[in-house]
Design a protein around this motif. Structure first.
Motif, PDB file in Angstrom:
ATOM      1  N   PHE A  61       0.773  -1.346  -0.086  1.00  0.00           N
ATOM      2  CA  PHE A  61      -0.039  -0.114  -0.011  1.00  0.00           C
ATOM      3  C   PHE A  61       0.859   1.350  -0.134  1.00  0.00           C
ATOM      4  CE2 PHE A  61      -3.887   2.086   0.758  1.00  0.00           C
ATOM      5  CZ  PHE A  61      -3.663   3.181   1.393  1.00  0.00           C
ATOM      6  N   VAL A  62       0.671   2.056  -0.964  1.00  0.00           N
ATOM      7  CA  VAL A  62       1.458   3.491  -1.163  1.00  0.00           C
ATOM      8  C   VAL A  62       0.556   4.780  -1.064  1.00  0.00           C
ATOM      9  CG1 VAL A  62       2.735   4.687  -2.458  1.00  0.00           C
ATOM     10  CG2 VAL A  62       2.982   2.085  -2.446  1.00  0.00           C
ATOM     11  N   TRP A  63       0.486   5.553  -0.164  1.00  0.00           N
ATOM     12  CA  TRP A  63      -0.170   6.802  -0.056  1.00  0.00           C
ATOM     13  C   TRP A  63       0.521   7.920  -0.831  1.00  0.00           C
ATOM     14  CZ3 TRP A  63      -4.730   7.453   2.557  1.00  0.00           C
ATOM     15  CH2 TRP A  63      -5.238   8.651   2.562  1.00  0.00           C
ATOM     16  N   ASP A  64       0.018   7.914  -2.037  1.00  0.00           N
ATOM     17  CA  ASP A  64       0.354   9.066  -2.891  1.00  0.00           C
ATOM     18  C   ASP A  64      -0.431  10.247  -2.956  1.00  0.00           C
ATOM     19  OD1 ASP A  64      -1.002   6.995  -5.698  1.00  0.00           O
ATOM     20  OD2 ASP A  64      -1.968   8.035  -4.163  1.00  0.00           O
ATOM     21  N   ASN A  65      -0.110  11.350  -3.702  1.00  0.00           N
ATOM     22  CA  ASN A  65      -0.831  12.668  -3.770  1.00  0.00           C
ATOM     23  C   ASN A  65      -2.362  12.310  -4.255  1.00  0.00           C
ATOM     24  OD1 ASN A  65       1.127  13.887  -2.927  1.00  0.00           O
ATOM     25  ND2 ASN A  65       1.996  14.178  -4.928  1.00  0.00           N
ATOM     26  N   GLU A  66      -2.581  11.338  -5.126  1.00  0.00           N
ATOM     27  CA  GLU A  66      -3.975  11.125  -5.526  1.00  0.00           C
ATOM     28  C   GLU A  66      -4.968  10.754  -4.533  1.00  0.00           C
ATOM     29  OE1 GLU A  66      -6.349   8.775  -9.311  1.00  0.00           O
ATOM     30  OE2 GLU A  66      -4.091   8.621  -9.158  1.00  0.00           O
ATOM     31  N   LEU A  67      -4.421   9.736  -3.636  1.00  0.00           N
ATOM     32  CA  LEU A  67      -5.255   9.280  -2.517  1.00  0.00           C
ATOM     33  C   LEU A  67      -5.595  10.300  -1.702  1.00  0.00           C
ATOM     34  CD1 LEU A  67      -3.538   5.678  -2.008  1.00  0.00           C
ATOM     35  CD2 LEU A  67      -6.019   6.185  -3.123  1.00  0.00           C
ATOM     36  N   HIS A  68      -4.308  11.227  -1.423  1.00  0.00           N
ATOM     37  CA  HIS A  68      -4.496  12.001  -0.381  1.00  0.00           C
ATOM     38  C   HIS A  68      -5.555  13.099  -1.038  1.00  0.00           C
ATOM     39  CE1 HIS A  68      -3.390  14.932   2.825  1.00  0.00           C
ATOM     40  NE2 HIS A  68      -3.424  15.785   1.874  1.00  0.00           N
ATOM     41  N   LYS A  69      -5.681  13.783  -2.180  1.00  0.00           N
ATOM     42  CA  LYS A  69      -6.601  14.415  -2.668  1.00  0.00           C
ATOM     43  C   LYS A  69      -8.004  13.820  -2.473  1.00  0.00           C
ATOM     44  CE  LYS A  69      -3.594  16.732  -6.183  1.00  0.00           C
ATOM     45  NZ  LYS A  69      -3.183  16.874  -7.383  1.00  0.00           N
ATOM     46  N   PHE A  78      -8.932  11.753  -0.346  1.00  0.00           N
ATOM     47  CA  PHE A  78      -9.243  11.766   1.197  1.00  0.00           C
ATOM     48  C   PHE A  78      -9.528  13.123   1.718  1.00  0.00           C
ATOM     49  CE2 PHE A  78      -9.151  10.696   5.649  1.00  0.00           C
ATOM     50  CZ  PHE A  78      -8.511  11.589   6.303  1.00  0.00           C
ATOM     51  N   VAL A  79      -9.047  14.144   1.337  1.00  0.00           N
ATOM     52  CA  VAL A  79      -9.444  15.565   1.306  1.00  0.00           C
ATOM     53  C   VAL A  79     -10.908  15.840   1.143  1.00  0.00           C
ATOM     54  CG1 VAL A  79      -8.873  18.203   1.105  1.00  0.00           C
ATOM     55  CG2 VAL A  79      -7.167  16.257   1.891  1.00  0.00           C
ATOM     56  N   SER A  80     -11.240  15.593  -0.105  1.00  0.00           N
ATOM     57  CA  SER A  80     -12.533  15.899  -0.680  1.00  0.00           C
ATOM     58  C   SER A  80     -13.606  15.332  -0.141  1.00  0.00           C
ATOM     59  CB  SER A  80     -12.407  15.437  -2.195  1.00  0.00           C
ATOM     60  OG  SER A  80     -11.412  15.918  -3.150  1.00  0.00           O
ATOM     61  N   ILE A  81     -13.313  13.789   0.575  1.00  0.00           N
ATOM     62  CA  ILE A  81     -14.336  13.336   1.272  1.00  0.00           C
ATOM     63  C   ILE A  81     -14.404  13.910   2.486  1.00  0.00           C
ATOM     64  CG2 ILE A  81     -14.903  10.921   2.366  1.00  0.00           C
ATOM     65  CD1 ILE A  81     -13.480   9.521  -0.024  1.00  0.00           C
ATOM     66  N   VAL A  82     -13.624  14.193   3.204  1.00  0.00           N
ATOM     67  CA  VAL A  82     -13.471  14.886   4.407  1.00  0.00           C
ATOM     68  C   VAL A  82     -14.218  16.411   4.430  1.00  0.00           C
ATOM     69  CG1 VAL A  82     -12.248  16.422   6.201  1.00  0.00           C
ATOM     70  CG2 VAL A  82     -11.407  14.124   5.370  1.00  0.00           C
ATOM     71  N   ASN A  83     -14.176  16.960   3.271  1.00  0.00           N
ATOM     72  CA  ASN A  83     -14.920  18.466   3.093  1.00  0.00           C
ATOM     73  C   ASN A  83     -16.300  18.020   2.876  1.00  0.00           C
ATOM     74  OD1 ASN A  83     -12.206  19.762   3.483  1.00  0.00           O
ATOM     75  ND2 ASN A  83     -11.821  19.811   1.210  1.00  0.00           N
ATOM     76  N   LEU A  84     -16.464  17.016   2.042  1.00  0.00           N
ATOM     77  CA  LEU A  84     -17.758  16.734   1.607  1.00  0.00           C
ATOM     78  C   LEU A  84     -18.783  16.375   3.003  1.00  0.00           C
ATOM     79  CD1 LEU A  84     -20.150  16.309  -0.510  1.00  0.00           C
ATOM     80  CD2 LEU A  84     -19.073  14.193  -0.812  1.00  0.00           C
ATOM     81  N   LEU A  85     -18.100  15.533   3.663  1.00  0.00           N
ATOM     82  CA  LEU A  85     -19.040  14.933   4.990  1.00  0.00           C
ATOM     83  C   LEU A  85     -18.855  15.838   6.104  1.00  0.00           C
ATOM     84  CD1 LEU A  85     -17.949  10.982   4.580  1.00  0.00           C
ATOM     85  CD2 LEU A  85     -19.959  12.194   3.783  1.00  0.00           C
ATOM     86  N   GLY A  86     -17.697  16.541   6.097  1.00  0.00           N
ATOM     87  CA  GLY A  86     -17.584  17.542   7.250  1.00  0.00           C
ATOM     88  C   GLY A  86     -16.722  16.752   8.432  1.00  0.00           C
ATOM     89  N   LEU A  87     -16.037  17.327   9.132  1.00  0.00           N
ATOM     90  CA  LEU A  87     -15.161  16.850  10.155  1.00  0.00           C
ATOM     91  C   LEU A  87     -15.787  16.346  11.104  1.00  0.00           C
ATOM     92  CD1 LEU A  87     -12.492  19.731  10.619  1.00  0.00           C
ATOM     93  CD2 LEU A  87     -12.129  17.576   9.341  1.00  0.00           C
ATOM     94  N   ASP A  88     -17.114  16.329  11.665  1.00  0.00           N
ATOM     95  CA  ASP A  88     -17.867  15.981  12.651  1.00  0.00           C
ATOM     96  C   ASP A  88     -18.611  14.433  12.102  1.00  0.00           C
ATOM     97  OD1 ASP A  88     -19.010  19.179  13.526  1.00  0.00           O
ATOM     98  OD2 ASP A  88     -17.214  17.966  14.281  1.00  0.00           O
ATOM     99  N   SER A  89     -18.404  14.243  10.801  1.00  0.00           N
ATOM    100  CA  SER A  89     -19.354  13.294  10.550  1.00  0.00           C
ATOM    101  C   SER A  89     -18.606  11.881  11.083  1.00  0.00           C
ATOM    102  CB  SER A  89     -18.858  12.988   8.772  1.00  0.00           C
ATOM    103  OG  SER A  89     -19.512  11.614   8.597  1.00  0.00           O
ATOM    104  N   GLU A  90     -19.544  10.812  11.328  1.00  0.00           N
ATOM    105  CA  GLU A  90     -19.341   9.701  11.988  1.00  0.00           C
ATOM    106  C   GLU A  90     -18.544   8.803  11.126  1.00  0.00           C
ATOM    107  OE1 GLU A  90     -22.763   7.808  13.079  1.00  0.00           O
ATOM    108  OE2 GLU A  90     -23.640   7.685  11.020  1.00  0.00           O
TER     109      GLU A  90
END
Length: 228
Positions: free
Chosen positions: A204-212, A214-226
């Motif tokens: 498993f390699v955490w590259d820039n694409e996976l990081h982007k 992950f950020v998009s999902i966090v912004n979409l769901l919000g930091l308070d999402s379960e």
């Protein structure tokens, strides 16, 4: 009694010249029969020692057993008959023994053979019967040599190297080595399996694409999402 000659024939009776000089002890209480026997033996070029007493013959054999190659003895004699002399000679020394008798009944002949006589001659003795008595000396030498070789051979071949006779200590060490070898093989197989399994799992390699993403999902769901 005719004097015993001191000359020895030697160990190998098949040496050149034999049976000339073969040493014979002749025993017969009948002096006439003994004289005839002696004459025939000398004609065959044997060295001859004679005695009319079986007891004297036994004493002579005990004192100088190496001085004779063969014994010829009458059966019927006082003090000690030919059968008893034959038996005693068989117990104390290894010499070919020929019996003489005026009787050729089967029981008497069989008794002589059973007690160890190599031949049984019936009187009157003929010269032709004495010419080949040397063969008994040769046969006795060969038998003794074969027996000695047989003892040596048995001693060598008697060493049992079968697994049943391997010391228990060696068997135990053998089992331990075998078990240790099996354990080492099992450990090697496990290591090979783990290595094989590791090669199958993708790294498993955490590259820039996976990081982007992950950020998009966090912004979409919000930091308070379960779900985060």
């Amino acid at each position: 009694m005719m004097a015993v000659e001191d000359r020895l024939v030697g160990e190998d009776v098949t040496e050149e010249g034999f049976p000339v000089g073969m040493r014979v002890l002749a025993v017969d209480d009948d002096q006439t029969s003994l004289k005839v026997l002696e004459k025939h033996l000398l004609t065959c070029k044997y060295n001859v020692t004679t005695t009319t007493k079986s007891v004297e013959a036994l004493e002579l054999l005990r004192e100088k057993r190496s001085m004779f190659d063969l014994i010829i003895s009458d059966v019927n004699m006082p003090e000690m008959d030919g059968f008893k002399l034959l038996e005693q000679v068989g117990l104390e020394m290894d010499l070919p023994f020929i019996m003489l008798s005026g009787h050729d009944d089967r029981e008497r002949v069989m008794k002589g053979v059973m007690k160890g006589a190599c031949d049984y001659l019936v009187k009157p003795i003929r010269l032709e019967e004495l010419k080949n008595i040397w063969q008994h000396v040769v046969r006795k030498k060969i038998e003794s040599k074969d027996q000695n070789q047989g003892i040596i051979s048995d001693g060598v071949s008697g060493q049992d190297t079968s697994s049943e006779n391997i010391p228990k200590k060696n068997k135990t060490h053998g089992r331990k080595r075998k078990e240790q070898s099996e354990e080492e093989e099992a450990d090697t197989d496990e290591e090979n399996d783990e290595e094989h399994s590791t090669r199958k799992k993708p790294r498993f390699v955490w590259d820039n694409e996976l990081h982007k993403k992950f950020v998009s999902i966090v912004n979409l769901l919000g930091l308070d999402s379960e779900f985060i």
